[in-house]
Scaffold this motif. Sequence first.
Motif, PDB file in Angstrom:
ATOM      1  N   ALA A  40      -5.422  10.645  -6.690  1.00  0.00           N
ATOM      2  CA  ALA A  40      -5.098  10.063  -5.294  1.00  0.00           C
ATOM      3  C   ALA A  40      -5.217   8.448  -5.437  1.00  0.00           C
ATOM      4  O   ALA A  40      -4.332   7.735  -4.801  1.00  0.00           O
ATOM      5  N   SER A  41      -6.018   8.057  -6.057  1.00  0.00           N
ATOM      6  CA  SER A  41      -6.232   6.484  -6.202  1.00  0.00           C
ATOM      7  C   SER A  41      -4.954   6.071  -6.990  1.00  0.00           C
ATOM      8  O   SER A  41      -4.395   5.039  -6.704  1.00  0.00           O
ATOM      9  N   PHE A  42      -4.369   6.688  -7.865  1.00  0.00           N
ATOM     10  CA  PHE A  42      -3.270   6.128  -8.499  1.00  0.00           C
ATOM     11  C   PHE A  42      -2.094   6.303  -7.562  1.00  0.00           C
ATOM     12  O   PHE A  42      -1.341   5.406  -7.525  1.00  0.00           O
ATOM     13  N   ARG A  43      -1.934   7.405  -6.736  1.00  0.00           N
ATOM     14  CA  ARG A  43      -0.837   7.404  -5.904  1.00  0.00           C
ATOM     15  C   ARG A  43      -0.991   6.229  -4.740  1.00  0.00           C
ATOM     16  O   ARG A  43       0.013   5.777  -4.359  1.00  0.00           O
ATOM     17  N   MET A  44      -2.219   6.156  -4.466  1.00  0.00           N
ATOM     18  CA  MET A  44      -2.149   4.762  -3.489  1.00  0.00           C
ATOM     19  C   MET A  44      -1.837   3.393  -4.197  1.00  0.00           C
ATOM     20  O   MET A  44      -1.638   2.707  -3.523  1.00  0.00           O
ATOM     21  N   ALA A  45      -2.502   3.378  -5.378  1.00  0.00           N
ATOM     22  CA  ALA A  45      -2.014   2.161  -6.087  1.00  0.00           C
ATOM     23  C   ALA A  45      -0.657   1.869  -6.028  1.00  0.00           C
ATOM     24  O   ALA A  45      -0.011   0.557  -5.811  1.00  0.00           O
ATOM     25  N   ALA A  46       0.381   2.820  -6.243  1.00  0.00           N
ATOM     26  CA  ALA A  46       1.687   2.849  -6.169  1.00  0.00           C
ATOM     27  C   ALA A  46       2.286   2.230  -4.667  1.00  0.00           C
ATOM     28  O   ALA A  46       2.922   1.321  -4.535  1.00  0.00           O
ATOM     29  N   TYR A  47       1.502   2.992  -3.672  1.00  0.00           N
ATOM     30  CA  TYR A  47       1.893   2.745  -2.229  1.00  0.00           C
ATOM     31  C   TYR A  47       1.604   1.273  -2.048  1.00  0.00           C
ATOM     32  O   TYR A  47       2.054   0.558  -1.376  1.00  0.00           O
ATOM     33  N   VAL A  48       0.155   0.688  -2.638  1.00  0.00           N
ATOM     34  CA  VAL A  48      -0.253  -0.590  -1.998  1.00  0.00           C
ATOM     35  C   VAL A  48       0.700  -1.719  -2.669  1.00  0.00           C
ATOM     36  O   VAL A  48       0.759  -2.636  -2.349  1.00  0.00           O
ATOM     37  N   LEU A  49       1.078  -1.275  -4.046  1.00  0.00           N
ATOM     38  CA  LEU A  49       1.757  -2.335  -4.796  1.00  0.00           C
ATOM     39  C   LEU A  49       3.007  -2.540  -4.192  1.00  0.00           C
ATOM     40  O   LEU A  49       3.740  -3.688  -4.108  1.00  0.00           O
ATOM     41  N   TRP A  50       3.920  -1.644  -3.640  1.00  0.00           N
ATOM     42  CA  TRP A  50       5.015  -1.862  -2.809  1.00  0.00           C
ATOM     43  C   TRP A  50       5.139  -1.109  -1.509  1.00  0.00           C
ATOM     44  O   TRP A  50       6.055  -0.061  -1.465  1.00  0.00           O
ATOM     45  N   PRO A  51       4.568  -1.553  -0.563  1.00  0.00           N
ATOM     46  CA  PRO A  51       4.274  -0.873   0.660  1.00  0.00           C
ATOM     47  C   PRO A  51       5.431  -0.715   1.741  1.00  0.00           C
ATOM     48  O   PRO A  51       5.786  -0.015   2.449  1.00  0.00           O
ATOM     49  N   PHE A  52       6.393  -1.908   1.890  1.00  0.00           N
ATOM     50  CA  PHE A  52       7.486  -1.860   2.629  1.00  0.00           C
ATOM     51  C   PHE A  52       8.560  -0.951   2.272  1.00  0.00           C
ATOM     52  O   PHE A  52       8.839  -0.959   1.347  1.00  0.00           O
TER      53      PHE A  52
END
Length: 127
Positions: A40-52
Motif C-alpha cells: 500500500a505504501s508503494f502504491r501511495m508513493a506512485a500517487y504522491v509522486l504524480w497526483p494531478f
Amino acid sequence: MRTVLNVIWVVLGGFWLALGYFLAGILACLLIVTIPVGLASFRMAAYVLWPFGRSVVKKPGAGAGSAIMNAIWFVIAGWWLALVHIATALAQSLTIIGLANAWVSIKMIPVTCFPFGKQIVASGGVL
C-alpha cells in the motif's frame, strides 16, 4: 496542464513525500506480516509522486479487513507520513506558487492515514 502541475509538484516537495512513502514501504516489507502495508505504501508513493489527474475513491466491497489494515497502517506509517505532509505543506505555503501544492498535500492526509479500502483512479479509469 496536469503535466505542468505535476512537474511543479515534484520539484516543490512531491519527490520527498514519495521518498517517505517508499521508505515506509521498505520498512514494512522487512516484516513478513506487514507486506500488505508495504505494498500500500508503494502504491501511495506512485500517487504522491504524480497526483494531478488522479483521485482517491472508496473501493466497493471494502470491509472489516480494510479497517484492521488501516489500524495497522496508522501505527506503522500513517501518523508520521501525515506529519511529513503537514511539514511539506508549511514549506510549500511560503511561496505563492506553492500554495496550491500545499493545499494538495493537506488534502492527501486522510488517505495517508487510512489508505485501505480506497482506490486511486484516473479520469479514464482505475490505475
